[in-house]
Design a protein around this motif. Structure first.
Motif, PDB file in Angstrom:
ATOM      1  N   ILE A   1       0.843  -1.199   0.000  1.00  0.00           N
ATOM      2  CA  ILE A   1       0.000   0.000   0.000  1.00  0.00           C
ATOM      3  C   ILE A   1       0.880   1.251   0.000  1.00  0.00           C
ATOM      4  N   HIS A   2       1.989   1.205   0.740  1.00  0.00           N
ATOM      5  CA  HIS A   2       2.938   2.328   0.722  1.00  0.00           C
ATOM      6  C   HIS A   2       3.500   2.528  -0.689  1.00  0.00           C
ATOM      7  N   ALA A   3       3.753   1.426  -1.387  1.00  0.00           N
ATOM      8  CA  ALA A   3       4.272   1.520  -2.757  1.00  0.00           C
ATOM      9  C   ALA A   3       3.257   2.212  -3.667  1.00  0.00           C
ATOM     10  N   TYR A   4       1.992   1.819  -3.541  1.00  0.00           N
ATOM     11  CA  TYR A   4       0.941   2.482  -4.325  1.00  0.00           C
ATOM     12  C   TYR A   4       0.852   3.966  -3.967  1.00  0.00           C
ATOM     13  N   GLU A   5       1.052   4.280  -2.705  1.00  0.00           N
ATOM     14  CA  GLU A   5       0.988   5.684  -2.272  1.00  0.00           C
ATOM     15  C   GLU A   5       2.075   6.515  -2.944  1.00  0.00           C
ATOM     16  N   LYS A   6       3.232   5.904  -3.190  1.00  0.00           N
ATOM     17  CA  LYS A   6       4.307   6.618  -3.884  1.00  0.00           C
ATOM     18  C   LYS A   6       3.896   6.947  -5.323  1.00  0.00           C
ATOM     19  N   ILE A   7       3.195   6.016  -5.960  1.00  0.00           N
ATOM     20  CA  ILE A   7       2.707   6.266  -7.324  1.00  0.00           C
ATOM     21  C   ILE A   7       1.726   7.438  -7.310  1.00  0.00           C
ATOM     22  N   LYS A   8       0.874   7.463  -6.301  1.00  0.00           N
ATOM     23  CA  LYS A   8      -0.093   8.554  -6.169  1.00  0.00           C
ATOM     24  C   LYS A   8       0.619   9.889  -5.932  1.00  0.00           C
ATOM     25  N   GLU A   9       1.700   9.869  -5.156  1.00  0.00           N
ATOM     26  CA  GLU A   9       2.454  11.092  -4.891  1.00  0.00           C
ATOM     27  C   GLU A   9       2.988  11.699  -6.188  1.00  0.00           C
ATOM     28  N   LEU A  10       3.421  10.852  -7.100  1.00  0.00           N
ATOM     29  CA  LEU A  10       3.906  11.351  -8.389  1.00  0.00           C
ATOM     30  C   LEU A  10       2.792  12.049  -9.158  1.00  0.00           C
ATOM     31  N   SER A  11       1.629  11.409  -9.206  1.00  0.00           N
ATOM     32  CA  SER A  11       0.494  12.024  -9.906  1.00  0.00           C
ATOM     33  C   SER A  11       0.099  13.341  -9.245  1.00  0.00           C
ATOM     34  N   ASP A  12       0.086  13.354  -7.920  1.00  0.00           N
ATOM     35  CA  ASP A  12      -0.274  14.574  -7.190  1.00  0.00           C
ATOM     36  C   ASP A  12       0.734  15.694  -7.433  1.00  0.00           C
ATOM     37  N   ALA A  13       1.970  15.317  -7.773  1.00  0.00           N
ATOM     38  CA  ALA A  13       3.008  16.316  -8.051  1.00  0.00           C
ATOM     39  C   ALA A  13       2.934  16.817  -9.490  1.00  0.00           C
ATOM     40  N   GLY A  14       1.931  16.336 -10.248  1.00  0.00           N
ATOM     41  CA  GLY A  14       1.758  16.779 -11.632  1.00  0.00           C
ATOM     42  C   GLY A  14       2.751  16.160 -12.590  1.00  0.00           C
ATOM     43  N   ALA A  15       3.185  14.924 -12.286  1.00  0.00           N
ATOM     44  CA  ALA A  15       4.247  14.293 -13.075  1.00  0.00           C
ATOM     45  C   ALA A  15       3.856  13.994 -14.518  1.00  0.00           C
ATOM     46  N   TYR A  16       2.557  13.779 -14.775  1.00  0.00           N
ATOM     47  CA  TYR A  16       2.143  13.314 -16.099  1.00  0.00           C
ATOM     48  C   TYR A  16       1.224  14.319 -16.796  1.00  0.00           C
ATOM     49  N   ALA A  17       1.252  14.275 -18.112  1.00  0.00           N
ATOM     50  CA  ALA A  17       0.427  15.193 -18.909  1.00  0.00           C
ATOM     51  C   ALA A  17      -1.046  14.804 -18.812  1.00  0.00           C
ATOM     52  N   GLU A  18      -1.923  15.741 -19.130  1.00  0.00           N
ATOM     53  CA  GLU A  18      -3.356  15.475 -19.064  1.00  0.00           C
ATOM     54  C   GLU A  18      -3.777  14.392 -20.051  1.00  0.00           C
ATOM     55  N   ASN A  19      -3.040  14.262 -21.162  1.00  0.00           N
ATOM     56  CA  ASN A  19      -3.415  13.268 -22.178  1.00  0.00           C
ATOM     57  C   ASN A  19      -2.775  11.903 -21.941  1.00  0.00           C
ATOM     58  N   VAL A  20      -2.238  11.679 -20.737  1.00  0.00           N
ATOM     59  CA  VAL A  20      -1.593  10.404 -20.442  1.00  0.00           C
ATOM     60  C   VAL A  20      -2.553   9.232 -20.646  1.00  0.00           C
ATOM     61  N   LYS A  21      -3.863   9.484 -20.473  1.00  0.00           N
ATOM     62  CA  LYS A  21      -4.858   8.420 -20.621  1.00  0.00           C
ATOM     63  C   LYS A  21      -5.056   8.001 -22.075  1.00  0.00           C
ATOM     64  N   THR A  22      -4.723   8.886 -23.004  1.00  0.00           N
ATOM     65  CA  THR A  22      -5.086   8.654 -24.410  1.00  0.00           C
ATOM     66  C   THR A  22      -3.905   8.335 -25.315  1.00  0.00           C
ATOM     67  N   ILE A  23      -2.702   8.204 -24.754  1.00  0.00           N
ATOM     68  CA  ILE A  23      -1.547   7.855 -25.583  1.00  0.00           C
ATOM     69  C   ILE A  23      -0.917   6.565 -25.073  1.00  0.00           C
ATOM     70  N   ASP A  24      -0.137   5.917 -25.950  1.00  0.00           N
ATOM     71  CA  ASP A  24       0.543   4.691 -25.543  1.00  0.00           C
ATOM     72  C   ASP A  24       2.029   4.969 -25.328  1.00  0.00           C
ATOM     73  N   TYR A  25       2.761   3.925 -25.006  1.00  0.00           N
ATOM     74  CA  TYR A  25       4.185   4.069 -24.700  1.00  0.00           C
ATOM     75  C   TYR A  25       4.970   4.644 -25.876  1.00  0.00           C
ATOM     76  N   TYR A  26       4.670   4.178 -27.080  1.00  0.00           N
ATOM     77  CA  TYR A  26       5.425   4.616 -28.252  1.00  0.00           C
ATOM     78  C   TYR A  26       5.154   6.086 -28.567  1.00  0.00           C
ATOM     79  N   GLN A  27       3.937   6.525 -28.311  1.00  0.00           N
ATOM     80  CA  GLN A  27       3.622   7.945 -28.477  1.00  0.00           C
ATOM     81  C   GLN A  27       4.316   8.774 -27.398  1.00  0.00           C
ATOM     82  N   ALA A  28       4.453   8.191 -26.210  1.00  0.00           N
ATOM     83  CA  ALA A  28       5.163   8.882 -25.127  1.00  0.00           C
ATOM     84  C   ALA A  28       6.625   9.111 -25.515  1.00  0.00           C
ATOM     85  N   ILE A  29       7.217   8.134 -26.182  1.00  0.00           N
ATOM     86  CA  ILE A  29       8.598   8.302 -26.657  1.00  0.00           C
ATOM     87  C   ILE A  29       8.678   9.492 -27.606  1.00  0.00           C
ATOM     88  N   GLU A  30       7.708   9.589 -28.519  1.00  0.00           N
ATOM     89  CA  GLU A  30       7.699  10.688 -29.483  1.00  0.00           C
ATOM     90  C   GLU A  30       7.537  12.040 -28.786  1.00  0.00           C
TER      91      GLU A  30
END
Length: 426
Positions: free
Chosen positions: A230-259
């Motif tokens: 559960i602590h490990a999952y909380e660390k993942i949440k901390e990253l999201s709360d810190a704004g680590a990912y773009a708003e369109n993270v839900k709509t792109i795949d790994y290869y698009q992320a590379i681009e």
């Protein structure tokens, strides 16, 4: 009379020549061996170039041996592999999930490589302990396919622009993400449509004792829904709360992320050594650095524990090993693959060799790969196997979904852990 005698001699010679010639052709034909090699990518030449290039060089040196690749995308490949066991039609050599080794060995589908590997010196080509994950009851059932070293790539120019240092600790990592997000820069390029792109999140679980408990969890003696995970999952949440990912993270795949990263639209890329070739071939190759997952001070294992080991192994079918000529050809290939020459060919494709490597890397020509090699050889790290490959495919996929669920705000850490627990017990 002389003419008749000469004709008879010539005819006899021709007959002998034909018989001898036929004999040679037949003998030559008998020596030809084809190794059918299964891999978990649709296009081996493009996606497993290191393997392809070694095989091409091997066939040049051994024209009597042909390696025929059969590849398909991972999910389809695993399904076909399981079906092949029912019809006794497994490839001669094939990539396999580590979690499948026990079942395949118990049912006699795959060959015990131990003695042959020792006699031929193949075992000596690896560092101590690096073959352990391919062992079942002390016997070796698979040779390593590729090195898996998750890391973060970062754009040096973006870091310089915002006066950022490469983060060493978790708190520093979060702060970097917060600064970049506040400046309107996407901190980390990542794509949720590729649910399996969770390499560095797995590192968090490794720090929180994944390998301390996973056997007991899978055996039903402990629960996946525990405080450490559960602590490990909380660390993942901390990253999201810190704004680590773009708003369109839900709509792109790994290869698009590379681009996105290569276009300079994100400061970091969550990936691993396997993305090195794409980055080397980009316009920003000289602007890219890399670093291992930041240290988590309050974890369960040593702070300097990371995923840095082999991906799924190559197994040899028992049926292929029962054919002495084919078995000899297969081991001849593996001897070459894990030799210094084979390791250098792998390194030339910007992939880390799985065997001991004392060759050279041109840092001017391959600046990113040279950094990856340095990162892999960095002293002090304790390298662990990739957890994703340690579990059954359905459980691993559910685990990946649960991590994404927390990152996207769909699950609480407790709900995510329970989701995996239920899949294990299903």
């Amino acid at each position: 009379m002389k003419r008749r005698l000469l004709s008879l001699v010539m005819a006899t010679g021709l007959l002998v020549s034909l018989i001898t010639g036929c004999g040679k052709t037949e003998a030559s034909s008998e020596k030809k061996v084809t190794i059918v090699f299964g891999d978990q990518v649709a296009n081996v030449e493009e996606s497993s170039k290191y393997l392809w290039d070694v095989a091409q060089e091997f066939m040049k040196k051994n024209p009597d041996i042909t390696i025929e690749f059969q590849g398909s995308d991972h999910e389809d490949y695993i399904s076909k592999l399981k079906m092949a066991t029912q019809s006794d039609s497994l490839p001669d050599v094939f990539w396999i999930e580590p979690s499948m080794l026990s079942e395949f060995s118990e049912n006699g589908y795959i060959y015990d490589l131990t003695e042959d590997a020792k006699v031929r010196g193949i075992m000596d080509r690896f560092q101590d302990g690096m073959l352990d994950v391919n062992m079942v009851d002390g016997k070796l059932y698979g040779f390593p396919s590729e090195v898996m070293l998750p890391c973060y790539y970062y754009n040096k120019e973006i870091f310089k622009k915002y006066n950022l240092e490469v983060p060493k600790t978790w708190d520093e990592f979060l702060e970097v993400c917060k600064v970049l997000s506040a400046e309107g820069v996407t901190p980390i390029a990542k794509g949720a449509l590729s649910n399996w792109s969770v390499w560095n999140w797995q590192n968090i679980f490794v720090r929180y004792g994944f390998f301390n408990d996973i056997d007991d969890i899978l055996n039903g003696e402990k629960s996946f829904n525990n405080d450490n995970f559960i602590h490990a999952y909380e660390k993942i949440k901390e990253l999201s709360d810190a704004g680590a990912y773009a708003e369109n993270v839900k709509t792109i795949d790994y290869y698009q992320a590379i681009e996105v990263f290569l276009a300079g639209n994100a400061a970091m890329l969550d990936s691993g050594n396997f993305a090195c070739r794409d980055i080397e071939n980009s316009e920003i190759a000289n602007e890219v650095g890399c670093f291992s997952y930041p240290l988590i001070e309050n974890g369960v294992t040593d702070e300097m524990t990371r995923i840095g080991t082999f991906n799924g192994p190559y197994a040899v079918s028992s049926k292929a090993a029962s054919d002495e000529a084919k078995k000899e050809a297969i081991f001849k290939f593996f001897e070459f693959y894990y030799s210094e020459e084979g390791a250098q060919i792998v390194a030339n494709t910007n992939m880390l060799p799985t065997s001991k490597f004392s060759g050279t890397v041109d840092a001017e020509k391959n600046p990113v790969f040279a950094q990856i090699v340095d990162l892999y050889n960095e002293e002090g790290w304790s390298n662990q196997f990739q957890p994703y490959g340690y579990m059954a495919t359905n459980v691993a996929d559910t685990w990946a979904d649960s991590m994404w669920g927390v990152a996207l705000g769909n699950y609480t850490p407790e709900e995510a852990a329970e989701k995996v627990e239920q899949e294990i017990r299903y």
